[in-house]
Design a protein around this motif. Structure first.
Motif, PDB file in Angstrom:
ATOM      1  N   MET A 162       0.842  -1.190   0.000  1.00 51.93           N
ATOM      2  CA  MET A 162       0.000   0.000   0.000  1.00 51.93           C
ATOM      3  C   MET A 162       0.874   1.235   0.000  1.00 51.93           C
ATOM      4  SD  MET A 162      -3.059   1.057   2.584  1.00 51.93           S
ATOM      5  CE  MET A 162      -4.185  -0.054   1.741  1.00 51.93           C
ATOM      6  N   THR A 163       0.577   2.192  -0.876  1.00 46.90           N
ATOM      7  CA  THR A 163       1.319   3.433  -1.001  1.00 46.90           C
ATOM      8  C   THR A 163       0.418   4.606  -0.645  1.00 46.90           C
ATOM      9  OG1 THR A 163       0.697   3.752  -3.317  1.00 46.90           O
ATOM     10  CG2 THR A 163       2.657   2.402  -2.874  1.00 46.90           C
ATOM     11  N   PRO A 164       1.016   5.778  -0.364  1.00 43.92           N
ATOM     12  CA  PRO A 164       0.170   6.954  -0.116  1.00 43.92           C
ATOM     13  C   PRO A 164      -0.801   7.229  -1.263  1.00 43.92           C
ATOM     14  CG  PRO A 164       2.411   7.400   0.565  1.00 43.92           C
ATOM     15  CD  PRO A 164       2.435   6.052  -0.114  1.00 43.92           C
ATOM     16  N   ALA A 165      -0.383   6.939  -2.505  1.00 42.34           N
ATOM     17  CA  ALA A 165      -1.266   7.182  -3.652  1.00 42.34           C
ATOM     18  C   ALA A 165      -2.512   6.316  -3.591  1.00 42.34           C
ATOM     19  CB  ALA A 165      -0.515   6.930  -4.954  1.00 42.34           C
ATOM     20  N   SER A 166      -2.385   5.104  -3.053  1.00 40.08           N
ATOM     21  CA  SER A 166      -3.548   4.219  -2.981  1.00 40.08           C
ATOM     22  C   SER A 166      -4.546   4.678  -1.927  1.00 40.08           C
ATOM     23  CB  SER A 166      -3.106   2.775  -2.691  1.00 40.08           C
ATOM     24  OG  SER A 166      -2.508   2.680  -1.409  1.00 40.08           O
ATOM     25  N   LEU A 167      -4.103   5.511  -0.993  1.00 39.53           N
ATOM     26  CA  LEU A 167      -4.998   6.053   0.030  1.00 39.53           C
ATOM     27  C   LEU A 167      -5.680   7.335  -0.422  1.00 39.53           C
ATOM     28  CD1 LEU A 167      -2.772   5.554   3.204  1.00 39.53           C
ATOM     29  CD2 LEU A 167      -4.639   4.098   2.428  1.00 39.53           C
ATOM     30  N   LEU A 168      -5.166   7.926  -1.501  1.00 41.88           N
ATOM     31  CA  LEU A 168      -5.678   9.215  -1.952  1.00 41.88           C
ATOM     32  C   LEU A 168      -7.174   9.204  -2.276  1.00 41.88           C
ATOM     33  CD1 LEU A 168      -4.963  12.142  -2.598  1.00 41.88           C
ATOM     34  CD2 LEU A 168      -4.366  11.412  -4.923  1.00 41.88           C
ATOM     35  N   PRO A 169      -7.715   8.169  -2.965  1.00 44.89           N
ATOM     36  CA  PRO A 169      -9.166   8.190  -3.242  1.00 44.89           C
ATOM     37  C   PRO A 169     -10.016   8.277  -1.987  1.00 44.89           C
ATOM     38  CG  PRO A 169      -8.085   6.512  -4.566  1.00 44.89           C
ATOM     39  CD  PRO A 169      -7.066   6.995  -3.573  1.00 44.89           C
ATOM     40  N   PHE A 170      -9.571   7.651  -0.905  1.00 49.55           N
ATOM     41  CA  PHE A 170     -10.359   7.662   0.330  1.00 49.55           C
ATOM     42  C   PHE A 170     -10.266   9.028   1.013  1.00 49.55           C
ATOM     43  CE2 PHE A 170      -8.890   3.387  -0.585  1.00 49.55           C
ATOM     44  CZ  PHE A 170     -10.108   2.740  -0.701  1.00 49.55           C
ATOM     45  N   LEU A 171      -9.105   9.656   0.930  1.00 47.10           N
ATOM     46  CA  LEU A 171      -8.967  11.009   1.441  1.00 47.10           C
ATOM     47  C   LEU A 171      -9.863  11.972   0.664  1.00 47.10           C
ATOM     48  CD1 LEU A 171      -7.142  12.503   3.575  1.00 47.10           C
ATOM     49  CD2 LEU A 171      -5.700  13.148   1.636  1.00 47.10           C
ATOM     50  N   ILE A 172      -9.882  11.802  -0.662  1.00 42.70           N
ATOM     51  CA  ILE A 172     -10.708  12.666  -1.520  1.00 42.70           C
ATOM     52  C   ILE A 172     -12.191  12.478  -1.210  1.00 42.70           C
ATOM     53  CG2 ILE A 172     -11.480  13.028  -3.898  1.00 42.70           C
ATOM     54  CD1 ILE A 172      -8.629  12.448  -4.798  1.00 42.70           C
ATOM     55  N   ALA A 226     -14.592  -4.242  -3.406  1.00 43.99           N
ATOM     56  CA  ALA A 226     -14.084  -2.933  -3.005  1.00 43.99           C
ATOM     57  C   ALA A 226     -14.057  -1.972  -4.180  1.00 43.99           C
ATOM     58  CB  ALA A 226     -12.679  -3.082  -2.409  1.00 43.99           C
ATOM     59  N   SER A 227     -13.656  -2.448  -5.347  1.00 38.19           N
ATOM     60  CA  SER A 227     -13.614  -1.588  -6.531  1.00 38.19           C
ATOM     61  C   SER A 227     -15.014  -1.155  -6.941  1.00 38.19           C
ATOM     62  CB  SER A 227     -12.927  -2.332  -7.689  1.00 38.19           C
ATOM     63  OG  SER A 227     -11.587  -2.646  -7.366  1.00 38.19           O
ATOM     64  N   LEU A 228     -15.976  -2.081  -6.832  1.00 40.66           N
ATOM     65  CA  LEU A 228     -17.358  -1.736  -7.150  1.00 40.66           C
ATOM     66  C   LEU A 228     -17.869  -0.632  -6.234  1.00 40.66           C
ATOM     67  CD1 LEU A 228     -19.978  -2.308  -8.727  1.00 40.66           C
ATOM     68  CD2 LEU A 228     -20.507  -4.063  -7.018  1.00 40.66           C
ATOM     69  N   LEU A 229     -17.518  -0.723  -4.954  1.00 39.67           N
ATOM     70  CA  LEU A 229     -17.979   0.297  -4.022  1.00 39.67           C
ATOM     71  C   LEU A 229     -17.222   1.608  -4.195  1.00 39.67           C
ATOM     72  CD1 LEU A 229     -18.667  -1.905  -0.897  1.00 39.67           C
ATOM     73  CD2 LEU A 229     -20.316  -0.764  -2.364  1.00 39.67           C
ATOM     74  N   LEU A 230     -15.997   1.534  -4.700  1.00 46.14           N
ATOM     75  CA  LEU A 230     -15.315   2.776  -5.077  1.00 46.14           C
ATOM     76  C   LEU A 230     -16.063   3.452  -6.228  1.00 46.14           C
ATOM     77  CD1 LEU A 230     -11.455   2.165  -4.941  1.00 46.14           C
ATOM     78  CD2 LEU A 230     -12.751   3.931  -3.749  1.00 46.14           C
ATOM     79  N   VAL A 231     -16.548   2.641  -7.161  1.00 41.77           N
ATOM     80  CA  VAL A 231     -17.390   3.183  -8.219  1.00 41.77           C
ATOM     81  C   VAL A 231     -18.622   3.850  -7.606  1.00 41.77           C
ATOM     82  CG1 VAL A 231     -18.893   2.565 -10.157  1.00 41.77           C
ATOM     83  CG2 VAL A 231     -16.599   1.596 -10.009  1.00 41.77           C
ATOM     84  N   GLY A 232     -19.204   3.195  -6.601  1.00 35.76           N
ATOM     85  CA  GLY A 232     -20.347   3.778  -5.906  1.00 35.76           C
ATOM     86  C   GLY A 232     -19.998   5.101  -5.239  1.00 35.76           C
ATOM     87  N   MET A 233     -18.795   5.188  -4.663  1.00 31.63           N
ATOM     88  CA  MET A 233     -18.351   6.447  -4.066  1.00 31.63           C
ATOM     89  C   MET A 233     -18.267   7.547  -5.122  1.00 31.63           C
ATOM     90  SD  MET A 233     -15.217   5.443  -1.543  1.00 31.63           S
ATOM     91  CE  MET A 233     -15.430   4.675   0.055  1.00 31.63           C
ATOM     92  N   GLY A 234     -17.672   7.186  -6.275  1.00 29.60           N
ATOM     93  CA  GLY A 234     -17.560   8.164  -7.353  1.00 29.60           C
ATOM     94  C   GLY A 234     -18.914   8.640  -7.829  1.00 29.60           C
ATOM     95  N   LEU A 235     -19.853   7.695  -7.970  1.00 29.96           N
ATOM     96  CA  LEU A 235     -21.207   8.069  -8.396  1.00 29.96           C
ATOM     97  C   LEU A 235     -21.888   8.946  -7.351  1.00 29.96           C
ATOM     98  CD1 LEU A 235     -22.408   4.671  -9.921  1.00 29.96           C
ATOM     99  CD2 LEU A 235     -21.802   6.774 -11.161  1.00 29.96           C
ATOM    100  N   TYR A 236     -21.620   8.645  -6.070  1.00 31.52           N
ATOM    101  CA  TYR A 236     -22.188   9.485  -5.007  1.00 31.52           C
ATOM    102  C   TYR A 236     -21.726  10.928  -5.171  1.00 31.52           C
ATOM    103  CZ  TYR A 236     -22.821  11.693  -0.511  1.00 31.52           C
ATOM    104  OH  TYR A 236     -23.169  12.578   0.461  1.00 31.52           O
ATOM    105  N   LEU A 237     -20.431  11.111  -5.405  1.00 33.51           N
ATOM    106  CA  LEU A 237     -19.902  12.463  -5.563  1.00 33.51           C
ATOM    107  C   LEU A 237     -20.467  13.136  -6.810  1.00 33.51           C
ATOM    108  CD1 LEU A 237     -16.178  11.868  -4.542  1.00 33.51           C
ATOM    109  CD2 LEU A 237     -17.943  13.024  -3.214  1.00 33.51           C
ATOM    110  N   LEU A 238     -20.877  12.337  -7.792  1.00 35.80           N
ATOM    111  CA  LEU A 238     -21.476  12.877  -9.008  1.00 35.80           C
ATOM    112  C   LEU A 238     -22.979  13.102  -8.860  1.00 35.80           C
ATOM    113  CD1 LEU A 238     -19.528  10.743 -11.647  1.00 35.80           C
ATOM    114  CD2 LEU A 238     -19.320  13.212 -11.275  1.00 35.80           C
ATOM    115  N   VAL A 268     -12.447   9.232  -8.626  1.00 36.23           N
ATOM    116  CA  VAL A 268     -12.712   8.044  -7.807  1.00 36.23           C
ATOM    117  C   VAL A 268     -13.415   6.970  -8.631  1.00 36.23           C
ATOM    118  CG1 VAL A 268     -13.926   7.193  -5.762  1.00 36.23           C
ATOM    119  CG2 VAL A 268     -12.748   9.399  -5.690  1.00 36.23           C
ATOM    120  N   LEU A 269     -14.344   7.382  -9.493  1.00 38.16           N
ATOM    121  CA  LEU A 269     -15.019   6.437 -10.374  1.00 38.16           C
ATOM    122  C   LEU A 269     -14.019   5.738 -11.290  1.00 38.16           C
ATOM    123  CD1 LEU A 269     -17.722   5.295 -11.457  1.00 38.16           C
ATOM    124  CD2 LEU A 269     -17.830   7.265 -12.986  1.00 38.16           C
ATOM    125  N   GLY A 270     -13.077   6.504 -11.835  1.00 32.61           N
ATOM    126  CA  GLY A 270     -12.061   5.919 -12.697  1.00 32.61           C
ATOM    127  C   GLY A 270     -11.166   4.947 -11.946  1.00 32.61           C
TER     128      GLY A 270
END
Length: 227
Positions: A1-11, A88-100, A209-211
């Motif tokens: 795990m890198t700081p970049a991988s945590l960035l979507p959750f921070l966003i 987890a990736s599917l729910l990241l898509v859900g996060m992106g859609l939420y922000l949209l 986040v969707l991407g």
């Protein structure tokens, strides 16, 4: 795990701020009413407890994911970790859609969490009215379990992370992302909260986040096909 991988959750934590303010704003306003250094201390203690709850839940989910995906008959018979990664990736898509502006994928998660919250909420009454940090800290910890689709999505990613340390890091990143908006209600300039609410910023974050989630789905499906 890198700081970049945590960035979507921070966003997501930061730009999902209006949602967090809507859910926790009432108690935040109550904690900061009247101003003064003591009220600032209550506010900080509350948020420390809330983020600690996220981190603990993330660590527990990460540890569970490590047990399921790394050991035992289940892991040997089925690429369970890949399935968890896909979830987890599917729910990241859900996060992106939420922000949209499309929260439908996460709403069922929030409804499911009401079962647990109905049992936790009565415990919060022991700490109100809040007069000290010793009350604000456990109150924030309990409010960390308030049903929230964004939190549950991050927890699914923690489950796929496969270890307590990585799962905890994901939820801590999310929790730190939520912090500025809640602090902005009483401790920081309101401009920061308004900036996070700008439609252009939310759309940009949603697309990013969707991407990220779509890329994870593609990678996970390739692993399943290869196996």
């Amino acid at each position: 795990m890198t700081p970049a991988s945590l960035l979507p959750f921070l966003i997501v934590g930061f730009l999902g701020g209006p949602h967090c303010v809507g859910m926790c704003g009432g108690i935040v306003v109550a904690l900061t009413a009247g101003g003064g250094s003591s009220r600032r201390g209550l506010h900080l203690a509350y948020n420390l407890g809330r983020i600690a709850a996220y981190g603990l839940a993330g660590a527990a989910m990460g540890a569970l994911g490590g047990l399921l995906g790394g050991h035992g008959a289940l892991a040997a018979q089925w690429p369970l970790r890949t399935v968890l990664y896909l979830l987890a990736s599917l729910l990241l898509v859900g996060m992106g859609l939420y922000l949209l502006g499309l929260p439908q994928l996460l709403l069922p998660l929030e409804r499911g969490g009401q079962f647990l919250w109905r049992r936790i909420q009565p415990l919060t009454r022991r700490f109100v009215p809040v007069r000290s940090a010793a009350q604000a800290l456990p109150l924030g910890f309990l409010w960390g379990f308030l049903p929230c689709g964004l939190v549950y999505s991050a927890l699914a990613s923690a489950l796929a992370a496969g270890s307590a340390a990585r799962g905890g890091a994901i939820l801590l990143a999310f929790g730190l992302g939520t912090l500025p908006n809640l602090l902005a209600m009483g401790l920081l300039a309101v401009r920061l909260k308004d900036w996070a609410r700008r439609p252009a910023m939310r759309r940009l974050a949603g697309v990013l986040v969707l991407g990220y989630g779509a890329w994870g789905l593609f990678a996970g499906l390739r692993l399943l096909v290869a196996n």
